[in-house]
Design an enzyme around this catalytic site. Structure first.
Site, PDB file in Angstrom:
ATOM      1  CG  ASP A 222      -5.206   5.950 -12.410  1.00  0.00           C
ATOM      2  OD1 ASP A 222      -5.427   6.610 -13.538  1.00  0.00           O
ATOM      3  OD2 ASP A 222      -5.472   6.178 -11.385  1.00  0.00           O
TER       4      ASP A 222
HETATM    5  C1  BGC Z   1      -7.375   9.241 -12.619  1.00  0.00           C
HETATM    6  C2  BGC Z   1      -8.403   7.964 -13.414  1.00  0.00           C
HETATM    7  C3  BGC Z   1      -8.610   8.490 -14.606  1.00  0.00           C
HETATM    8  C4  BGC Z   1      -7.245   8.833 -15.437  1.00  0.00           C
HETATM    9  C5  BGC Z   1      -7.583   9.363 -17.029  1.00  0.00           C
HETATM   10  C6  BGC Z   1      -6.127   9.478 -13.466  1.00  0.00           C
HETATM   11  O1  BGC Z   1      -5.460  10.551 -12.949  1.00  0.00           O
HETATM   12  O2  BGC Z   1      -6.816   8.516 -11.432  1.00  0.00           O
HETATM   13  O3  BGC Z   1      -9.408   7.797 -12.647  1.00  0.00           O
HETATM   14  O4  BGC Z   1      -9.351   7.466 -15.317  1.00  0.00           O
HETATM   15  O5  BGC Z   1      -6.641   9.875 -14.733  1.00  0.00           O
HETATM   16  O6  BGC Z   1      -8.009  10.644 -16.746  1.00  0.00           O
END
Ligand code: BGC
Length: 818
Positions: A222
């Site tokens: 993530d």
């Molecule tokens: C979120 C993800 C997301 C990623 C990119 C993160 O903060 O938890 O779900 O895909 O950011 O935006």
């Protein structure tokens, strides 16, 4: 294969460069082999492709919580196909979704982005969605793996959860999706599980995901979820996102020189990134399809019609007649809440306001705002009086109620399950003067509806996307019957939620999953607790009769469940039939009273009967034995329950199953007695630790030393005056910010709670570890002079990080293998 094969010809440094992104949204590229980078973009409710500081305009579809309420496997696949096409039009190779974290708590800020409290429902719909997207040659990222059911302190929260609950609840949906759809990538969550970050968890990424489930794709962090790239790599994390640039490349190269990382480990992960590029490139070779946004908007309207759940419909108040004199009340009718905030937020193409849609149909309407959307905490008496006057003069009222923007937002959780005060007061006032009130509810999660007895009808739409407005009249006037069913239980009070005292992290950032497997209806049914609306519940404008249940066995031991459903009402409608399984015999391990094992959505004309046939494989009877370290089946008689909801079982039949030899299984009645009737309130720490398999207290940090390390966050800096000072400044910014409250809180919470070493790595090497030590020194109350010194000492590394890309570009291809 083309790009993957070139991995052998690369220098080690070139290989390492693939282990981190190129920037925020792209994988790395290497000019020497003409390897392109591919783009990933957020989903899952639509395409959120970044363009500069904005995102491209895209279709905002119903949120995952709404799609889950459709229980429609075909719709989930078709939705995925649409998204796949949209990605191709925008040259996006991986859509960052779906999210299938289990709704452990109604307070989780991202519940709107997740499917269900039940892993079978979540995993099955996700598999269909993934198959849909990937059929177009575009990848998905199944997220957030795993046990990521809270947003508060999300970067550091430690999910303390026993293996059985992990396997049966928190991992099961992922397992189903991996086995049935092979997502191209899996996104590793921010949090820890039992003391280990998911991104550093070899058991999770290697043993379970790859060796047991046969995952063939790529693991990606993530965004900013890597604290120590070397540890992550060794545990099986292939790609770090977003790019940490030469900060990471240098670290991995150094670890290789020191013998801490092998060439094989580097090559394996680099190869997986290149394999992804290969797969993505096939579709990118074709011209980009033209994106017909109008057509996709219309599809969003059709999908929206399948999701809403009719919670109440006394005396058939709904559907309304098209000629009725209708009062539309609530500013949300003109300014609907159609999506949540954070990384799932879509720059919507065309939002249909419900009021306009009714107006365009030439309905006989009156209108009042009823509340001020800018101040939902206070009831505006003038607006309420106006709404009451309008309601008095109407035959029927459509009353628009929603949660606040703050309750459908990534980055932090809600404090309670309440709707805004202004909304609740308005419903009370309007319901007092008109007995034909139908509430149109838009929330991201289960909420408390204190006025439910006072109104005639409640239609829960969740966040229905940009097609909400146009879809609604069809449901209100009965052109289409609402057919959705709840994918989560609505408890009567927050206090009824299992483990209610453990829904927020404790002072050590631990989140005790004390309830083990008893999540959602597994708890409410086993504990025999009354609920407001049960899992799987939803009314229809029609009525259905279930009959003729029969069970057959196949040669491979599966049980085929067959039954008939007849539409005995007078309009066409869909019925969602659910098959639950429960053991009828006493067991050495605690079990939920019933568990969802199959379901079907069936469309029926009035008077029509259809036969539903669903197959239950061995896994429908399994539980996870932590003693045997494997899935196991107990021998005995199981009840097969076919229902219209988890609490409306229409047909039952028993089946005898010959199971495994479980003589070596421990008797849980000895050391976990309260779990047998799901009496979670009575489960002490000791009993929980028995189930957990270790004594958490032994791992608690030494509180005598409150000094921070780079693994801590600004919010942890509570012991020093300087730490408090920085935290206060952030809070001031939160109050003074000119930006919307939900957006501001997302940013400030992130800054406060992200570990320092992740701030360093996400700076692309501009901040160095030594500078990180400077920040830590300051937060620990150290002198400003020392902090400045550490920053000065860190400057050469920063300068190198800035200069390196330029120098390396010039010398590309001249390096030899290290
Ligand atoms: C979120 C993800 C997301 C990623 C990119 C993160 O903060 O938890 O779900 O895909 O950011 O935006």
């Amino acid at each position: 294969m083309e790009y993957e094969l070139s991995v052998k010809k690369m220098t080690l440094r070139e290989q390492i460069s693939f282990l981190t992104g190129k920037d925020f949204w792209h994988t790395a590229s290497v000019d020497r082999f003409a390897i392109p980078s591919v783009m990933v973009s957020d989903g899952p409710t639509g395409l959120r492709k970044s363009k500069g500081i904005k995102t491209v305009q895209a279709i905002c579809y119903p949120c995952a919580a709404a799609v889950a309420s459709s229980w429609d496997k075909d719709a989930a696949k078709e939705f995925g196909e649409k998204l796949g096409d949209e990605c191709l039009s925008e040259r996006v190779s991986v859509l960052l979704g779906p999210g299938i974290c289990i709704k452990r708590s109604p307070l989780c800020g991202r519940n709107f982005e997740y499917y269900s409290e039940d892993p079978f429902l979540a995993g099955t719909l996700a598999a269909n969605y993934i198959n849909g997207v990937q059929s177009k040659g575009v990848g998905t990222s199944l997220k957030h793996f795993a046990a990521n059911s809270t947003e508060d302190f999300r970067f550091k929260a430690d999910s303390i959860v026993d293996e059985r609950a992990l396997r049966e609840i928190y991992l099961r949906g992922f397992e189903i999706a991996v086995r049935h759809a092979q997502p191209w990538t899996i996104m590793m969550a921010y949090n820890k599980i039992n003391g280990k970050y998911c991104t550093e968890n070899a058991w999770l990424m290697s043993n379970v995901l790859r060796n047991e489930w046969g995952f063939e794709g790529l693991t990606v962090s993530d965004w900013t979820a890597t604290s120590d790239r070397v540890r992550c790599l060794k545990a099986g994390l292939d790609l770090e996102m977003p790019s940490a640039g030469y900060y990471t490349i240098d670290k991995v190269a150094k670890a290789y020189r020191k013998g801490e990382v092998t060439a094989e480990e580097i090559e394996t992960s680099a190869r997986r990134v290149l394999h992804l590029v290969d797969k993505a490139s096939d579709a990118l070779k074709n011209p980009a399809p033209v994106w017909d946004k109008k057509a996709d908007h219309n599809y969003a309207v059709e999908l929206a019609k399948k999701c809403p759940v009719l919670l109440k419909n006394e005396n058939g108040l709904l559907p309304f007649g098209k000629k009725d004199n209708i009062a539309i009340i609530g500013a949300r009718a003109k300014n609907p809440l159609v999506q949540g905030g954070g990384s799932a937020h879509i720059n919507a193409y065309m939002i249909d306001a419900p009021y306009t849609a009714f107006e365009n149909l030439g309905c006989n309407l009156s209108y009042a705002d009823g509340y001020d959307l800018k101040n939902l905490d206070t009831t505006d008496d003038a607006l309420v009086n106006e709404a009451v006057a309008v309601a008095k003069n109407a035959d029927k009222v459509l009353l628009f109620v929603s949660c606040s923007d703050m309750d459908v937002q990534e980055g932090f959780d809600h404090e309670n399950m309440d709707l805004p005060k202004a909304m609740n007061d308005l419903v009370d006032a309007v319901a007092a003067v008109n007995s034909n009130v139908a509430v149109i509810l838009s929330t991201g999660s289960s909420v408390l509806l204190p006025w439910a007895d006072k109104v005639g009808a409640i239609l829960q739409t969740y966040l229905l996307g940009e097609g909400f407005g146009k879809a609604l009249p069809a449901l209100v006037f009965g052109d289409v019957s609402p057919s959705g069913k709840l994918a989560e239980t609505y408890p009567k009070a927050l206090e009824d939620v299992p483990s209610v005292k453990d829904l927020k992290v404790d002072e050590n950032c631990n989140l005790k999953y004390r309830e083990s497997i008893f999540v959602g209806y597994r708890y409410y049914d086993t504990a025999e607790k009354d609920v407001a609306y049960p899992f799987g519940y939803g009314l229809s404008y029609s009525k259905f009769e279930y009959s003729d249940l029969s069970l057959d066995r196949t040669e491979d031991g599966a049980v085929v469940v067959k039954f008939n459903i007849k539409n005995v009402g007078d309009m066409k409608a869909d019925e969602i039939a659910q098959v639950y399984v429960g053991a009828t015999f006493p067991s050495k391990v605690y079990r939920a009273r019933k568990e969802l094992k199959e379901f079907a959505r069936v469309s029926l004309e009035p008077g029509e009967t259809k036969t539903v046939e669903l197959k239950l494989n061995k896994c429908a009877f399994e539980y996870f034995s932590t003693d045997l370290e494997s899935w196991a089946v107990e021998t005995g008689t199981y009840s097969i329950m076919v229902g219209a909801s988890s609490r409306d079982i229409r047909l039952t039949a028993d089946v005898d199953i010959a199971g495994d030899d479980l003589s070596a299984e421990a008797d849980y009645t000895d050391f976990a007695p309260h779990y047998f009737n799901a009496n979670i309130d009575a489960v002490s720490d000791v009993e929980f630790y028995n189930v957990l398999g270790y004594d958490l207290d032994q791992y608690l940090p030494d509180k005598s030393d409150l000094r921070l390390t780079r693994d801590d966050a600004i919010a942890d800096a509570t012991a020093s005056r300087k730490g408090k000072f920085i935290n206060n400044i952030i809070e001031d910014i939160e109050h003074l910010s000119p930006f919307p409250e939900n957006y501001t809180k997302l940013v400030t919470e992130s800054v406060k709670t992200i570990p320092i070493n992740r701030i360093i790595s996400s700076s692309h090497g501009i901040l160095s570890d030594t500078m990180g030590d400077g920040i830590v020194n300051f937060l620990n109350g150290g002198s400003v002079m020392d902090t400045v010194k550490l920053f000065a000492l860190g400057l050469p590394a920063s300068a190198k990080a800035i200069a390196m890309p330029i120098l390396l570009k010039k010398s590309a291809g001249k390096e030899t293998k290290e």
